[in-house]
Motif scaffolding. Structure first.
Motif, PDB file in Angstrom:
ATOM      1  N   THR A 190     -78.938 -87.206   9.338  1.00 37.01           N
ATOM      2  CA  THR A 190     -79.065 -87.582   7.924  1.00 37.01           C
ATOM      3  C   THR A 190     -78.853 -89.065   7.747  1.00 37.01           C
ATOM      4  N   THR A 191     -79.626 -89.643   6.832  1.00 33.03           N
ATOM      5  CA  THR A 191     -79.363 -91.019   6.429  1.00 33.03           C
ATOM      6  C   THR A 191     -79.364 -91.049   4.913  1.00 33.03           C
ATOM      7  N   PHE A 192     -78.380 -91.745   4.345  1.00 34.97           N
ATOM      8  CA  PHE A 192     -78.309 -91.848   2.886  1.00 34.97           C
ATOM      9  C   PHE A 192     -78.474 -93.303   2.512  1.00 34.97           C
ATOM     10  N   ILE A 249     -81.633 -88.346  -5.648  1.00 31.96           N
ATOM     11  CA  ILE A 249     -80.666 -88.164  -6.729  1.00 31.96           C
ATOM     12  C   ILE A 249     -80.671 -89.459  -7.516  1.00 31.96           C
ATOM     13  N   GLN A 273     -81.628 -89.441   0.121  1.00 30.58           N
ATOM     14  CA  GLN A 273     -81.121 -88.942   1.400  1.00 30.58           C
ATOM     15  C   GLN A 273     -82.274 -88.396   2.220  1.00 30.58           C
ATOM     16  N   LEU A 275     -84.105 -85.952  -0.346  1.00 29.21           N
ATOM     17  CA  LEU A 275     -83.338 -85.557  -1.526  1.00 29.21           C
ATOM     18  C   LEU A 275     -83.172 -86.797  -2.382  1.00 29.21           C
ATOM     19  N   GLU A 296     -78.383 -95.948  -0.624  1.00 29.09           N
ATOM     20  CA  GLU A 296     -77.929 -96.043  -2.012  1.00 29.09           C
ATOM     21  C   GLU A 296     -79.026 -96.579  -2.905  1.00 29.09           C
TER      22      GLU A 296
END
Lengths: 191, 579
Positions: free
Chosen positions: A111-113, A93, A99, A91, A115
């Motif tokens: 999940t890993t996000f 953004i 993500q 994902l 930045e």
């Protein structure tokens, strides 16, 4: 809007890529692998039970049979919950981050996000995997001290291993969004 | 550039009003903390915000307006809200409006002094205010440096919400001039039991502090007495060799940490204290359980009764082993004279040991009964006592190992030195290297004679050394396993693990976003949830430090020491001096 296309993975298994555009700066790309086949499940179970019956015939101990059932159940649960990845999605953004999600067959999602400030670039790289050379997509993370350096490489789609044609589609989608952050006036870049 | 608005999900059904929060200009994002309802006097609102800013050091200001109209969109209200923008003059002025029960809100931004009039894209991110306030963000270990502060934008958001606790004290039902809506307004669900516990906890805490201070006073005086006693050499030597004493010292240190009156500065210290407390509690509970099991049906008496026969049995097995070695072990032909000498020496040693054990046998039961009482100090202490008992019972194996190793070591050194003589070389101590040397004929003659003698006696000594080293390694492995278990109980952060199980949002590794239903023309809607730390991460971050670190030697140096006959001490303690 969503569209789905079929591709092949590096080992020849059919996979499906689904692209969804949620807004101008938000895109979701999901690669779905094949589900667990009844064929392979019954083959594995029968093999274990045949071996158990053979042992039982040798040593006449019914503990072997119950142990075989136990092992089959536990093994299946462990396989579904920790090993078999059904869907891997990305994902992106713009201005928030990227993500990476892996959905397992038992429903678990990890999940890993990352930045956007840490993301340097998204590239296609080559790697030697067993006896093949395969392409894989990876995120390059920025080194905080060195603006030109790369601190970490995060590989994506490791379990489905799509081929180059699928990777190019994902790469183009990601780069469209990553380019937006370069064209937008950056007030945070001024240090 | 994209504007990000972080909206608390508890305010979704709030009445119309103005939005207050923090504007982070570097990230072009607005973190909304609460909604102030009509009627209000702008001067009072500004005063209140100034006070909040002073107390929390967070730059809270009025960010925009919020209109929740149950019927059709009211034109007069929207004009009124725009006019508010001029009173509170925040750049940019965010206007969010919700119609009826629609999920899709419209969000617009007013920029009066902007240079580029282009339309900005707006992202609406919903977050759970209570969870974000209570959560603690764990940065990944390798980027936890000075540069990580500006790199992590999310920590700024978590920080803002966590520090604005004083803002959440007043409510819209309060009688003050300001009526706010935030996560407390929905009514915090609480059970009567929890409230009663909270009320009862204050006197209970005071009692606990008193007890702990008493305990720490006793422990401090015991510590001082110990350090005075330890000045005497035999006791200090015994103290360092017995692992029980180490474990007791370690636990005393833990008690001191808990019973200190200083409040924990930051999250890490608080978690550490809590982990030590829970670990001690579980340890003592398990120890008392073990003790009750041991003393029921007089099991400890049975244990003491079987101890002497077991020691006898071990000694008998050793005697059989030595008789086997004195014969022709595994078909190897030993040097008869040396064999007999070594065998008889070790047999006499075993005979002495058996006599000592039999001398002690009437007192064993009483000693064991009293020592077993100390299991109430904790399961780790009981395991350490078990390890020490094993060490004491197999003391003769340790002695044999030392004798065999020293003999073998002497032989190896002698052989290497005479081998150099055989080739005509010498070890230069000054230069630390091998030099050639011309020996006299008689030197060469005697040297070669001794060399052959030592060489042909080597298999016998080597066999004894091998057998006793294997026995010693067996005992060391058993002791090592017990110590591993003790270390595990000591260092496991139980409170953090239970917290991760029950309130996983308190330990956050990061966030995850979920894309909600979209509608064209409306801003992008995302839901921000907390991504909890994995169990492995929890153990790694909050592990309690222990007093032992192993392994001391790498495998290569261990093998080298075994080959040369040097004594090995596989388990090193942190306090030991390096040699």
């Amino acid at each position: 809007m969503a569209e789905e296309r079929r591709f092949l993975s590096a080992s020849g298994v059919p996979i499906a890529l689904r692209r969804r555009q949620h807004s101008a700066s938000c895109r979701e790309l999901a690669v779905r692998g094949p589900r667990l086949q009844l064929r392979s499940l019954s083959a594995a179970t029968s093999a274990v039970w045949l071996a158990a019956y053979g042992l039982f015939a040798l040593c006449e101990n019914s503990l072997v049979l119950s142990a075989a059932i136990f092992i089959t159940l536990i093994g299946l649960i462990i396989y579904l919950h920790f090993v078999k990845i059904d869907q891997e999605s990305l994902l992106v953004i713009g201005s928030l981050g990227i993500q990476v999600t892996s959905a397992y067959a038992s429903g678990k999602e990890s999940t890993t996000f990352i930045e956007m400030g840490q993301v340097k670039d998204v590239v296609i790289n080559e790697a030697i995997h067993m006896q093949k050379v395969i392409y894989y997509l990876c995120i390059l993370l920025q080194d905080p001290e060195d603006p030109q350096g790369v601190s970490e490489v995060v590989p994506l789609f490791q379990s489905s291993k799509p081929r180059l044609d699928c990777l190019i589609e994902v790469y183009k989608s990601c780069q469209e969004i990553l380019e937006q952050r370069k064209t937008a006036p950056q007030s945070s870049e001024i240090k | 550039m994209v504007l990000k608005v972080f909206f608390p999900s508890c305010c979704s059904s709030a009445d119309s009003g103005i939005l207050i929060g923090r504007w982070i200009s570097e990230q072009n994002s607005a973190v909304i903390l609460a909604v102030v309802h009509f009627p209000f006097i702008p001067v009072q609102v500004k005063q209140y915000l100034g006070e909040v800013q002073r107390v929390t050091k967070v730059s809270v200001s009025v960010l925009g307006s919020w209109s929740n109209s149950k019927q059709e969109k009211e034109e007069s209200l929207s004009e009124f809200l725009e006019d508010l923008g001029t009173i509170f003059c925040h750049e940019p002025w965010i206007q969010i409006s919700k119609e009826g029960d629609s999920k899709f809100w419209s969000c617009s931004v007013l920029q009066k002094h902007s240079k580029n009039p282009q339309e900005e894209e707006i992202i609406l991110v919903y977050y759970d205010q209570r969870k974000v306030m209570l959560s603690h963000l764990h940065p990944p270990l390798d980027t936890a440096g000075p540069g990580a502060e500006d790199a992590s934008k999310l920590s700024a958001i978590f920080d803002t919400v966590a520090r604005s606790q004083v803002l959440f004290m007043t409510d819209r039902y309060d009688e003050g001039p300001i009526k706010l809506t935030h996560w407390q307004s929905d009514g915090v669900e609480a059970s009567i039991i929890v409230e009663l516990l909270k009320q009862a906890s204050v006197p209970a805490c005071m009692l606990l502090t008193l007890l702990l201070s008493l305990l720490s006073g006793i422990s401090c005086s015991a510590w001082k007495w110990n350090s005075w006693v330890l000045k005497f050499w035999p006791l200090s030597f015994l103290w360092s060799k017995l692992s029980t004493c180490e474990q007791l010292g370690h636990r005393l240190q833990h008690l001191q940490v808990i019973s200190s009156n200083k409040k924990a500065q930051n999250q890490n210290q608080l978690m550490r204290k809590a982990n030590i407390f829970v670990s001690l509690l579980i340890d003592v509970a398990l120890g008392i359980l073990l003790m009750s099991w041991l003393y029921r049906k007089n099991r400890i008496g049975h244990l003491a009764d079987t101890l002497i026969p077991v020691a006898d049995h071990v000694a008998e097995e050793l005697q059989d082993l030595l008789q086997w070695l004195m014969g022709a072990p595994a078909g190897l032909k030993m040097n008869r004279a040396l064999d007999q000498v070594l065998g008889r020496f070790f047999l006499y040693h075993i005979h002495l040991w058996i006599s000592y054990i039999h001398l002690l046998s009437p007192f064993i039961e009483m000693i064991l009964w009293y020592v077993g009482l100390s299991a109430c100090l904790g399961l780790t202490v009981a395991l350490c006592i078990l390890s020490d008992i094993i060490a004491l019972l197999t003391f003769h194996i340790y002695c044999f190992y030392v004798y065999g190793a020293r003999l073998y070591c002497l032989k190896i050194y002698g052989l290497s030195s005479l081998w150099r003589l055989f080739r005509g070389k010498k070890w230069n101590v000054l230069r630390q290297r091998v030099d050639s040397c011309s020996y006299d004929l008689d030197q060469l003659f005697i040297g070669t004679l001794l060399f052959t003698i030592l060489l042909f006696l080597l298999p016998t000594t080597a066999l004894y050394y091998l057998v006793f080293t294997l026995l010693r390694l067996l005992v060391v492995i058993v002791q090592g396993l017990i110590h591993l278990l003790v270390d595990l109980i000591d260092s496991l952060p139980l409170y953090s693990l239970i917290l991760r199980l029950c309130r996983s949002y308190r330990l956050a590794a990061g966030v995850k976003f979920r894309v909600l239903e979209q509608q064209d023309g409306k801003p992008l809607r995302l839901l921000m949830q907390i991504n909890p730390l994995s169990y492995g991460g929890v153990v790694q971050t909050y592990r309690l430090p222990t007093y032992s670190c192993y392994p001391r030697d790498s495998w290569a140096s261990l093998c080298k020491k075994l080959f040369l006959g040097e004594l090995i001490y596989p388990w090193k303690h942190k306090g030991d001096k390096q040699n």
